[in-house]
Design a protein around this motif. Structure first.
Motif, PDB file in Angstrom:
ATOM      1  N   VAL A  44      19.775   4.845  -6.034  1.00 33.26           N
ATOM      2  CA  VAL A  44      19.646   4.393  -7.436  1.00 33.26           C
ATOM      3  C   VAL A  44      18.247   3.882  -7.989  1.00 33.26           C
ATOM      4  CG1 VAL A  44      20.606   3.106  -9.624  1.00 33.26           C
ATOM      5  CG2 VAL A  44      22.282   4.309  -7.642  1.00 33.26           C
ATOM      6  N   ILE A  45      17.997   2.512  -7.242  1.00 33.64           N
ATOM      7  CA  ILE A  45      16.791   1.755  -7.459  1.00 33.64           C
ATOM      8  C   ILE A  45      15.484   2.694  -7.324  1.00 33.64           C
ATOM      9  CG2 ILE A  45      15.517  -0.355  -7.310  1.00 33.64           C
ATOM     10  CD1 ILE A  45      17.865  -0.941  -8.978  1.00 33.64           C
ATOM     11  N   ALA A  46      15.400   3.204  -6.095  1.00 39.72           N
ATOM     12  CA  ALA A  46      14.212   3.884  -5.481  1.00 39.72           C
ATOM     13  C   ALA A  46      13.900   5.040  -6.366  1.00 39.72           C
ATOM     14  CB  ALA A  46      13.897   4.023  -4.065  1.00 39.72           C
ATOM     15  N   SER A  47      15.243   5.705  -6.580  1.00 42.32           N
ATOM     16  CA  SER A  47      14.976   6.842  -7.264  1.00 42.32           C
ATOM     17  C   SER A  47      14.572   6.901  -8.891  1.00 42.32           C
ATOM     18  CB  SER A  47      16.137   7.737  -7.140  1.00 42.32           C
ATOM     19  OG  SER A  47      16.409   8.165  -6.080  1.00 42.32           O
ATOM     20  N   ILE A  48      15.025   5.794  -9.444  1.00 43.31           N
ATOM     21  CA  ILE A  48      14.665   5.539 -10.809  1.00 43.31           C
ATOM     22  C   ILE A  48      13.221   5.119 -10.833  1.00 43.31           C
ATOM     23  CG2 ILE A  48      14.975   3.942 -12.546  1.00 43.31           C
ATOM     24  CD1 ILE A  48      18.054   3.740 -12.174  1.00 43.31           C
ATOM     25  N   ALA A  49      12.628   4.185 -10.011  1.00 40.29           N
ATOM     26  CA  ALA A  49      11.182   3.864  -9.930  1.00 40.29           C
ATOM     27  C   ALA A  49      10.347   5.108  -9.607  1.00 40.29           C
ATOM     28  CB  ALA A  49      11.202   2.845  -8.793  1.00 40.29           C
ATOM     29  N   ARG A  50      10.682   5.924  -8.672  1.00 41.41           N
ATOM     30  CA  ARG A  50       9.724   7.110  -8.608  1.00 41.41           C
ATOM     31  C   ARG A  50       9.803   8.114  -9.680  1.00 41.41           C
ATOM     32  NH1 ARG A  50       8.878  12.050  -7.700  1.00 41.41           N
ATOM     33  NH2 ARG A  50      10.910  13.150  -7.766  1.00 41.41           N
ATOM     34  N   ASN A  51      10.992   8.133 -10.434  1.00 37.85           N
ATOM     35  CA  ASN A  51      10.998   9.027 -11.654  1.00 37.85           C
ATOM     36  C   ASN A  51      10.185   8.428 -12.724  1.00 37.85           C
ATOM     37  OD1 ASN A  51      12.540  10.934 -10.257  1.00 37.85           O
ATOM     38  ND2 ASN A  51      14.523  10.210 -11.073  1.00 37.85           N
ATOM     39  N   LEU A  52      10.309   7.016 -12.973  1.00 36.85           N
ATOM     40  CA  LEU A  52       9.548   6.492 -13.910  1.00 36.85           C
ATOM     41  C   LEU A  52       8.275   6.676 -13.610  1.00 36.85           C
ATOM     42  CD1 LEU A  52      11.648   3.156 -14.638  1.00 36.85           C
ATOM     43  CD2 LEU A  52      11.529   5.128 -16.022  1.00 36.85           C
ATOM     44  N   ILE A  53       7.757   6.280 -12.614  1.00 42.79           N
ATOM     45  CA  ILE A  53       6.352   6.581 -12.337  1.00 42.79           C
ATOM     46  C   ILE A  53       5.759   7.998 -12.469  1.00 42.79           C
ATOM     47  CG2 ILE A  53       4.559   6.149 -10.332  1.00 42.79           C
ATOM     48  CD1 ILE A  53       5.957   3.534 -11.588  1.00 42.79           C
ATOM     49  N   SER A  56      11.276  -0.596  -3.924  1.00 42.95           N
ATOM     50  CA  SER A  56      12.377  -0.522  -2.977  1.00 42.95           C
ATOM     51  C   SER A  56      12.408  -1.703  -1.763  1.00 42.95           C
ATOM     52  CB  SER A  56      12.631   0.821  -2.554  1.00 42.95           C
ATOM     53  OG  SER A  56      13.370   0.694  -1.474  1.00 42.95           O
ATOM     54  N   ILE A  57      10.903  -1.776  -1.481  1.00 40.77           N
ATOM     55  CA  ILE A  57      10.874  -2.970  -0.140  1.00 40.77           C
ATOM     56  C   ILE A  57      11.082  -4.246  -0.625  1.00 40.77           C
ATOM     57  CG2 ILE A  57       9.316  -4.015   1.250  1.00 40.77           C
ATOM     58  CD1 ILE A  57       8.201  -0.867   1.917  1.00 40.77           C
ATOM     59  N   ILE A  58      10.348  -4.403  -2.075  1.00 41.35           N
ATOM     60  CA  ILE A  58      10.392  -5.948  -2.375  1.00 41.35           C
ATOM     61  C   ILE A  58      11.811  -6.351  -3.035  1.00 41.35           C
ATOM     62  CG2 ILE A  58       9.878  -7.237  -4.736  1.00 41.35           C
ATOM     63  CD1 ILE A  58       6.765  -6.044  -4.227  1.00 41.35           C
ATOM     64  N   ILE A  59      12.461  -5.094  -3.663  1.00 41.82           N
ATOM     65  CA  ILE A  59      13.799  -5.475  -4.100  1.00 41.82           C
ATOM     66  C   ILE A  59      14.890  -5.775  -3.001  1.00 41.82           C
ATOM     67  CG2 ILE A  59      15.709  -4.763  -5.614  1.00 41.82           C
ATOM     68  CD1 ILE A  59      13.557  -3.547  -7.512  1.00 41.82           C
ATOM     69  N   PHE A  60      14.882  -4.786  -2.035  1.00 41.54           N
ATOM     70  CA  PHE A  60      15.767  -4.851  -0.954  1.00 41.54           C
ATOM     71  C   PHE A  60      15.821  -6.023  -0.160  1.00 41.54           C
ATOM     72  CE2 PHE A  60      17.359  -3.204   3.212  1.00 41.54           C
ATOM     73  CZ  PHE A  60      18.709  -2.811   2.962  1.00 41.54           C
TER      74      PHE A  60
END
Length: 107
Positions: free
Chosen positions: A13-22, A40-44
């Motif tokens: 969810v998080i990494a995929s949303i970040a990639r799609n937004l960028i 993803s690294i920072i949040i995880f």
């Protein structure tokens, strides 16, 4: 296990949303993957900070795991590799802790 739920939330969810937004702002697949990887690294790792506190070696291994999991997600478009790694890692860590506690009790 909890690891599979973490994989779904943080990487699926998080990494995929970040990639799609960028990816909306750039046509570069690698740039969007790279930025999503860092997010993803920072949040995880931040999430796992409550568990390990300031144990730098543990947090470094968590960050490394997040990088591998996020990268494998974007390369394979599947969480299976991440799930296998996460379940295996959690099993080995649990096994190591149980052995260490049992050894301490014997001494």
């Amino acid at each position: 296990t909890v690891g599979i739920i973490e994989d779904i939330f943080f990487f699926g969810v998080i990494a995929s949303i970040a990639r799609n937004l960028i990816h909306r702002f750039t046509d570069s697949f690698w740039l969007s993957v790279g930025i999503a990887l860092v997010v993803s690294i920072i949040i995880f790792t931040g999430y796992h900070n409550w568990r390990y506190g300031v144990m730098e070696d543990a947090l470094l291994s968590v960050a490394f795991f997040a990088a591998i999991s996020t990268f494998s997600l974007f390369m394979t478009k599947s969480l299976i590799i991440s799930n296998i790694l996460h379940v295996t890692n959690n099993f080995l860590v649990t096994l190591f802790v149980i052995q260490r506690v049992a050894f301490a009790v014997v001494i």
